[in-house]
Design a protein around this motif. Structure first.
Motif, PDB file in Angstrom:
ATOM      1  N   GLU A   1      -2.098  -4.658   2.370  1.00 54.35           N
ATOM      2  CA  GLU A   1      -1.037  -3.929   3.074  1.00 54.35           C
ATOM      3  C   GLU A   1      -0.811  -4.564   4.433  1.00 54.35           C
ATOM      4  O   GLU A   1      -1.743  -4.709   5.216  1.00 54.35           O
ATOM      5  CB  GLU A   1      -1.429  -2.459   3.225  1.00 54.35           C
TER       6      GLU A   1
ATOM      7  N   VAL B   1      -1.856   2.992   4.889  1.00 50.38           N
ATOM      8  CA  VAL B   1      -1.133   3.143   3.633  1.00 50.38           C
ATOM      9  C   VAL B   1       0.113   4.001   3.879  1.00 50.38           C
ATOM     10  O   VAL B   1       0.207   4.743   4.861  1.00 50.38           O
ATOM     11  CB  VAL B   1      -2.012   3.791   2.545  1.00 50.38           C
TER      12      VAL B   1
ATOM     13  N   VAL C   1      -8.465  -1.015   0.134  1.00 54.48           N
ATOM     14  CA  VAL C   1      -7.205  -1.312   0.798  1.00 54.48           C
ATOM     15  C   VAL C   1      -7.511  -2.133   2.040  1.00 54.48           C
ATOM     16  O   VAL C   1      -8.249  -1.689   2.922  1.00 54.48           O
ATOM     17  CB  VAL C   1      -6.453  -0.021   1.193  1.00 54.48           C
TER      18      VAL C   1
ATOM     19  N   GLY D   1       0.807  -1.220   0.000  1.00 53.21           N
ATOM     20  CA  GLY D   1       0.000   0.000   0.000  1.00 53.21           C
ATOM     21  C   GLY D   1       0.835   1.262   0.000  1.00 53.21           C
ATOM     22  O   GLY D   1       0.468   2.253   0.642  1.00 53.21           O
TER      23      GLY D   1
ATOM     24  N   THR E   1      -5.905   7.624  -1.734  1.00 54.62           N
ATOM     25  CA  THR E   1      -6.706   6.434  -1.458  1.00 54.62           C
ATOM     26  C   THR E   1      -8.184   6.779  -1.353  1.00 54.62           C
ATOM     27  O   THR E   1      -9.053   6.094  -1.918  1.00 54.62           O
ATOM     28  CB  THR E   1      -6.221   5.773  -0.154  1.00 54.62           C
TER      29      THR E   1
END
Length: 397
Positions: free
Chosen positions: A51, A56, A111, A29, A104
């Motif tokens: 991730e 992130v 994610v 990520g 994002t």
């Protein structure tokens, strides 16, 4: 109904009921992974970013406080969202993190945090899909996989003879944050890449009593910007030119822009700038090192040969007793446990194919962020993202 990942992140358990539609899995990520996911989403392809940390941009969050991009704001943006003008021309670490969070959210990316992929295999049914083994016993299946775990993945400290006997403080540059803990102390920085050079300057400006930098190979040093012209722009322009031509031009520019520091222990390199780039050595962009060396605030010394209790022995036989040693000695890609069995890595453990090309015999497997180009890593990640997304979308059709 099964649990669904939120667009900006979710608990790992949400994955268990959402794998039957064979998404594209993006591992990592950071900027590269997020860019690929956004480019895929823009083409109507579902991408799920996995991730291993809880947010992130994890690697960016851990960098030292002083860090700014060495590439311009304009040429560091990822596909589909400009970096805010208010972040300045050279974007700082905290603003890079803010940008990745906004990126994002802006693209509504899926994610899933807290999931570490430990192995990639072909799906056993011969379908051409890929199978991922992840933490918690999860087995995930995707039509394609993009590996974006990062160029700087696992800190590497050389196994110097006697290292375990050293009684001073020894840390990798990845653990360095700010100069305050080293005020009034004698510090040796090992390695004169961009990270080592900037940390050495940071320490000198931050009050360390003495700063030395151990040099194994004399680097090319360039000004980050000359008369408003960024070094990155030159890097973009010369990428396709003959190596010898760029080497000659680089030597001329160096003599004009960078003073001769041979008397201070840092002579000019005897190999061409672009020749070194092609070998994987990116020039050091000056953000304070030149002045620090010229004024004696940072002293170049020979590379480290060994340790002996409280002493560091250099290659020229000099013995030093610094209070702390900061090893700016690079990182390993650490891809072997993940996919070393797939015959997709070269002798240095780096992918044999990159960007929109899959390795031979591994269609649907892509890599981004494993090169360090003279034109800027974030710029190349953005270009890679578009190439990968086009290839995956075409294959999906």
């Amino acid at each position: 109904m099964p649990n669904s990942p939120s667009p900006t992140g979710s608990h790992a358990a949400a994955l268990t009921d959402r794998t039957d539609d064979r998404p594209v899995y993006v591992i990592g990520g950071g900027p590269g992974g997020l860019a690929v996911a956004a480019s895929l989403r823009a083409r109507g392809v579902r991408a799920v970013v996995l991730e291993k940390s809880d947010r992130v941009g994890a690697s960016w969050r851990g960098h030292y406080d002083r860090l700014h991009l060495h590439t311009t704001r304009r040429w560091s943006a990822l596909p589909g969202l400009r970096i805010p003008r208010g972040f300045g021309r050279w974007v700082g670490r905290d603003d890079v993190v803010r940008y990745l969070e906004k990126y994002t959210e802006h693209h509504g990316l899926e994610v899933v945090t807290g999931v570490e992929v430990t192995r990639i295999d072909r799906a056993p049914d011969g379908s051409g899909d890929w199978q991922l083994t992840a933490t918690g016993g999860r087995v995930l299946r995707g039509r394609a996989v993009v590996v974006a775990t990062g160029f700087n993945h696992t800190p590497r400290i050389p196994d110097w003879p006697g290292r375990d006997t050293y009684t001073g403080e020894l840390l990798h540059a990845a653990a360095y944050r700010a100069p305050a803990p080293y005020a009034g102390r004698d510090v040796l920085v090992v390695g004169i890449g961009n990270t080592g050079a900037e940390i050495a300057a940071d320490l000198a400006e931050g009050g360390a009593s003495r700063v030395r930098i151990a040099v194994r190979t004399v680097p090319h040093i360039v000004r980050r910007s000359t008369a408003g012209w960024p070094a990155q722009a030159t890097g973009i322009l010369v990428r396709r030119l003959p190596v010898r031509l760029v080497d000659r031009a680089g030597a001329v520019m160096c003599r004009i822009a960078v003073p001769d520091l041979a008397a201070q222990g840092l002579p000019r390199p005897d190999t061409g700038l672009y020749s070194r780039v092609r070998q994987g050595a990116i020039p050091v962009q000056d953000v304070g090192l030149i002045d620090a060396v010229r004024t004696g605030a940072v002293t170049p010394v020979a590379t480290v040969a060994s340790f002996d209790k409280d002493t560091v022995v250099l290659a020229d036989g000099t013995r030093l007793t610094p209070d702390a040693v900061i090893a700016a000695t690079g990182y390993d890609r650490a891809l072997e446990p993940l996919l070393g069995h797939l015959d997709v890595l070269d002798g240095r453990g780096r992918p044999v194919a990159h960007g929109g090309r899959s390795p031979k015999g591994a269609p649907g497997l892509y890599f981004t962020g494993f090169t360090n180009p003279i034109s800027g890593m974030l710029r190349e990640m953005a270009l890679d993202a578009e190439r990968i997304a086009k290839k995956v979308a075409r294959a999906s059709r």
